[in-house]
Design a protein around this motif. Structure first.
Motif, PDB file in Angstrom:
ATOM      1  N   ALA A 317       0.835  -1.202   0.000  1.00 30.28           N
ATOM      2  CA  ALA A 317       0.000   0.000   0.000  1.00 30.28           C
ATOM      3  C   ALA A 317       0.869   1.252   0.000  1.00 30.28           C
ATOM      4  CB  ALA A 317      -0.937  -0.010   1.202  1.00 30.28           C
ATOM      5  N   TYR A 318       1.940   1.243   0.786  1.00 24.83           N
ATOM      6  CA  TYR A 318       2.853   2.391   0.801  1.00 24.83           C
ATOM      7  C   TYR A 318       3.525   2.564  -0.568  1.00 24.83           C
ATOM      8  CZ  TYR A 318       2.629   3.329   5.848  1.00 24.83           C
ATOM      9  OH  TYR A 318       2.224   3.690   7.105  1.00 24.83           O
ATOM     10  N   TRP A 319       3.990   1.451  -1.152  1.00 22.35           N
ATOM     11  CA  TRP A 319       4.630   1.560  -2.466  1.00 22.35           C
ATOM     12  C   TRP A 319       3.614   2.016  -3.518  1.00 22.35           C
ATOM     13  CZ3 TRP A 319       8.330   2.842  -5.304  1.00 22.35           C
ATOM     14  CH2 TRP A 319       8.355   2.525  -6.667  1.00 22.35           C
ATOM     15  N   SER A 320       2.364   1.593  -3.394  1.00 25.43           N
ATOM     16  CA  SER A 320       1.336   2.014  -4.346  1.00 25.43           C
ATOM     17  C   SER A 320       1.156   3.523  -4.304  1.00 25.43           C
ATOM     18  CB  SER A 320       0.011   1.310  -4.044  1.00 25.43           C
ATOM     19  OG  SER A 320       0.142  -0.095  -4.190  1.00 25.43           O
ATOM     20  N   LEU A 321       1.217   4.106  -3.118  1.00 25.46           N
ATOM     21  CA  LEU A 321       1.162   5.570  -3.005  1.00 25.46           C
ATOM     22  C   LEU A 321       2.381   6.200  -3.677  1.00 25.46           C
ATOM     23  CD1 LEU A 321      -0.056   5.969   0.692  1.00 25.46           C
ATOM     24  CD2 LEU A 321      -1.313   6.696  -1.350  1.00 25.46           C
ATOM     25  N   ALA A 322       3.559   5.656  -3.394  1.00 25.07           N
ATOM     26  CA  ALA A 322       4.784   6.187  -4.003  1.00 25.07           C
ATOM     27  C   ALA A 322       4.745   6.043  -5.519  1.00 25.07           C
ATOM     28  CB  ALA A 322       6.001   5.455  -3.437  1.00 25.07           C
ATOM     29  N   ASN A 323       4.177   4.934  -5.989  1.00 25.10           N
ATOM     30  CA  ASN A 323       4.171   4.621  -7.419  1.00 25.10           C
ATOM     31  C   ASN A 323       3.199   5.495  -8.206  1.00 25.10           C
ATOM     32  OD1 ASN A 323       5.400   3.081  -9.433  1.00 25.10           O
ATOM     33  ND2 ASN A 323       3.727   1.602  -9.472  1.00 25.10           N
ATOM     34  N   GLY A 359      12.441   5.400  -0.176  1.00 26.04           N
ATOM     35  CA  GLY A 359      13.382   6.039  -1.088  1.00 26.04           C
ATOM     36  C   GLY A 359      12.716   7.177  -1.846  1.00 26.04           C
ATOM     37  N   LYS A 360      11.522   6.903  -2.398  1.00 25.89           N
ATOM     38  CA  LYS A 360      10.775   7.934  -3.140  1.00 25.89           C
ATOM     39  C   LYS A 360      10.387   9.093  -2.223  1.00 25.89           C
ATOM     40  CE  LYS A 360       8.013   9.682  -6.404  1.00 25.89           C
ATOM     41  NZ  LYS A 360       7.339  10.753  -5.676  1.00 25.89           N
ATOM     42  N   ALA A 361       9.888   8.781  -1.016  1.00 21.49           N
ATOM     43  CA  ALA A 361       9.446   9.826  -0.089  1.00 21.49           C
ATOM     44  C   ALA A 361      10.600  10.749   0.291  1.00 21.49           C
ATOM     45  CB  ALA A 361       8.849   9.185   1.161  1.00 21.49           C
TER      46      ALA A 361
END
Length: 668
Positions: A317-323, A359-361
């Protein structure tokens, strides 16, 4: 006989009679018998158990739940009582408590096949696919009478897939109709990504046992993976007739509807499933993906956040936000991710997702050193799960160059399908291909689709390699294809891709990896247009390094591997230009950003399309976009993504070293 012995015998006889009634579905008499026992022997556990079973059989589920909960509180080591309570909770659609009750049941008694079976069905809804697979293996182990199959199951659960396959095949030589062994063999094929074999095995399994519901669910999943989604939906409809409303098949149905592009129906189904199972984080992320694809950004964000609220350590879910690429994490969310990573019990998949998201954040907050540390950690963990050999890629490029000589593409040999319907966009991921697709798909004569798998599937079929260690017949077979065969393959490609098209004269296939197969494409579809989406080497490679791909792209989790892959890509593209001059249009991302209208006009001219203003206003196109760039291509052209790699200049030294032959002095 003592008074105690007499009393015990009376209880035993009464309980035995009540159990016989339950076995014959005589629930009302069984209930009465249980109640009579309680009058004489208050708090008798077996009587309470009988009453709970009878009440469930009569459909009086709330009463059954109350009775069975009282029983397990009174007698906490009664495994069958926990199992019966779980069955009741399941029928009440209270999934999470049902799972807890089942786990208590099997903790008390591992030999409860029906508990393991129900666990295998409920755990996927809870987002625990690995636990579900293990539960099903334990169910099979308890229900099978074959020691060999038991060994195969142990091998599968230990991740020893070749051993599992070997045992299953040996077992099937003596027991060719053992559907459990056939289905297990299909699971091995699914794990290895060999969906063609899995499809054939499951077809055989269902021919022998049409009522084997799990095999049919597996079959639907495989058909969907193979882009046979309409057939997959037919299998789900059969399951719906046999076991209406079962959660696993409804979840699979939603995934199939997404693959078919029926996003509204899929979202409606996810909404219904979430109402039924509000604690299941995976449903929220799946719904979020569908919402993102059709441009409902705010709703997608809300759905991903609901997944996190349901399961705080849920990395996907966190990566989906970043993506989403345009989402900015709040400070509290960054702290929450770091807190989750500090948990040593965190699952590896969640840890990988969280590392890429962090990393993205942190990159967005310009905390570059810390951002790279998390990107590197995520890539290192992901690399351990992948099988990639850069030497194999280089060798395959060498073979392709050796086979695809200029004479092979002379006019006299080009007898493929002469339809010019398709525009291929190839290159490396994260090189601007989605932007080019969105520009072209904004033209009235062009349908946008997605990354179509048909050419890759054709390559595998032509290669005729059944084992990894075997040498593929591809690419050498490209030179051996007759004109008739080329024409048939081109027609087959157009037929199979038809379901992804609308009514426009042309359509786009933007599978990036097709750059390796331009030789095959030009033999079977000589009139096809091919656009190479090219981006600055450092920008491309770093963008791949910080992207967690949903599948494939195994080269992208090591800076050295990415660099070598890029060099092989450039080497092969130069070869295509040499042997097929003018057939491939190279479009540089940086040129598109800096000289947008001129580049758009050049692309349209190459494709033989008249200029349309809508192509310059691509961001107004409301079509579904299936890639990580979906939100970025809904914005006007921007330059902020150019040279972002330079913020990590020191950390990218290993990449620069590999790419040195391509880099100019400004990079030194």
């Amino acid at each position: 006989m003592s008074q105690h012995d007499k009393r015990t015998k009376e209880i035993r006889i009464a309980v035995q009679h009540a159990h016989e009634m339950l076995m014959h579905n005589a629930f009302e008499p069984a209930l009465e018998q249980g109640q009579e026992i309680l009058k004489v022997f208050p708090s008798e556990p077996n009587a309470l158990f009988i009453i709970g079973c009878a009440l469930r059989g009569l459909g009086r589920l709330d009463e059954a739940k109350t009775s069975l909960q009282a029983l397990v509180e009174q007698t906490q080591k009664f495994s069958l009582a926990y199992q019966e309570l779980a069955f009741t909770l399941h029928e009440l659609k209270q999934t999470k408590p049902a799972i807890v009750a089942l786990q208590k049941a099997v903790a008390l008694d591992e030999k409860l096949p029906q508990s393991w079976l129900l666990l295998s069905k409920l755990l996927p809804v809870a987002g625990d696919s690995n636990g579900a697979a293990e539960a099903h293996k334990k169910y099979l182990r308890l229900s099978t009478k074959s020691p060999q199959l038991d060994l195969a199951l142990e091998a599968f659960m230990a991740g020893k897939l070749p051993l599992c396959e070997s045992i299953c095949r040996a077992h099937l030589k003596t027991q060719p109709k053992d559907v459990n062994a056939i289905r297990l063999l299909a699971e091995v094929a699914i794990k290895l990504g060999i969906f063609t074999d899995a499809e054939h095995l499951l077809e055989r399994c269902l021919a022998l046992a049409p009522d084997y519901h799990l095999a049919r669910l597996n079959y639907a999943h495989v058909l969907n993976k193979r882009e046979k989604s309409q057939r997959a939906l037919e299998q789900i409809n059969l399951l719906e007739q046999a076991q209406p409303g079962a959660a696993p098949q409804r979840i699979e149905k939603a995934a199939i509807l997404v693959r078919l592009g029926q996003f509204s129906a899929a979202i409606e189904l996810y909404d219904d499933l979430i109402t039924q199972f509000p604690e299941q984080a995976g449903l929220y992320t799946s719904r979020g993906h569908a919402l993102k694809t059709i441009g409902r950004y705010g709703a997608a964000v809300a759905s991903y956040r609901q997944a996190i609220s349901s399961l705080p350590g849920y990395g996907e879910a966190y990566w989906s936000l970043a993506n989403l690429k345009t989402y900015a994490f709040e400070y509290s969310e960054i702290q929450a991710m770091k807190h989750q990573l500090a948990d040593s019990a965190l699952a590896s998949a969640d840890r990988i997702n969280l590392c890429f998201a962090l990393g993205k954040a942190l990159e967005d907050r310009e905390e570059f050193a810390q951002a790279f540390r998390f990107y590197k950690q995520g890539n290192d963990l992901k690399l351990k799960t992948e099988r990639y050999d850069a030497n194999e890629t280089s060798a395959l490029v060498d073979r392709t160059i050796g086979v695809c000589e200029q004479g092979l593409f002379a006019q006299k040999n080009n007898r493929g399908c002469n339809k010019a319907d398709v525009i291929f966009i190839v290159g490396l991921p994260r090189s601007g291909s989605t932007l080019l697709e969105q520009i072209l798909a904004s033209h009235s004569m062009v349908d946008g689709t997605k990354e179509l798998p048909e050419i890759i599937a054709m390559v595998r079929k032509l290669g005729a390699r059944s084992k990894r260690e075997q040498r593929s017949k591809y690419p050498e077979i490209i030179a051996d294809l007759t004109g008739e065969h080329c024409k048939a393959l081109g027609e087959e490609y157009l037929r199979k891709t038809q379901l992804h098209r609308g009514t426009a004269s042309f359509f786009i296939d933007k599978m990036p990896n097709n750059f390796a197969h331009i030789g095959l494409i030009k033999r079977i579809l000589p009139q096809a247009k091919i656009i190479d989406a090219r981006r600055d080497p450092m920008s491309t490679c770093f963008s791949c390094f910080k992207q967690l791909f949903s599948a494939g792209q195994a080269f992208s989790y090591s800076l050295e591997d990415i660099g070598r892959y890029y060099l092989d890509y450039i080497r092969l593209m130069e070869h295509w230009h040499k042997v097929m001059p003018g057939e491939v249009l190279t479009v540089n991302y940086e040129a598109v950003v800096n000289d947008f209208e001129r580049q758009v006009r050049q692309i349209l001219a190459y494709c033989g399309l008249p200029f349309e203003q809508s192509c310059l206003e691509f961001y107004n196109n409301k079509r579904a976009v299936n890639t990580a760039s979906s939100e970025q291509v809904r914005l006007p052209i921007y330059q902020s993504s150019l040279n972002v790699w330079s913020n990590f200049d020191d950390e990218l030294a290993p990449l620069k070293n590999v790419l040195k032959p391509l880099l100019n002095n400004n990079y030194n």
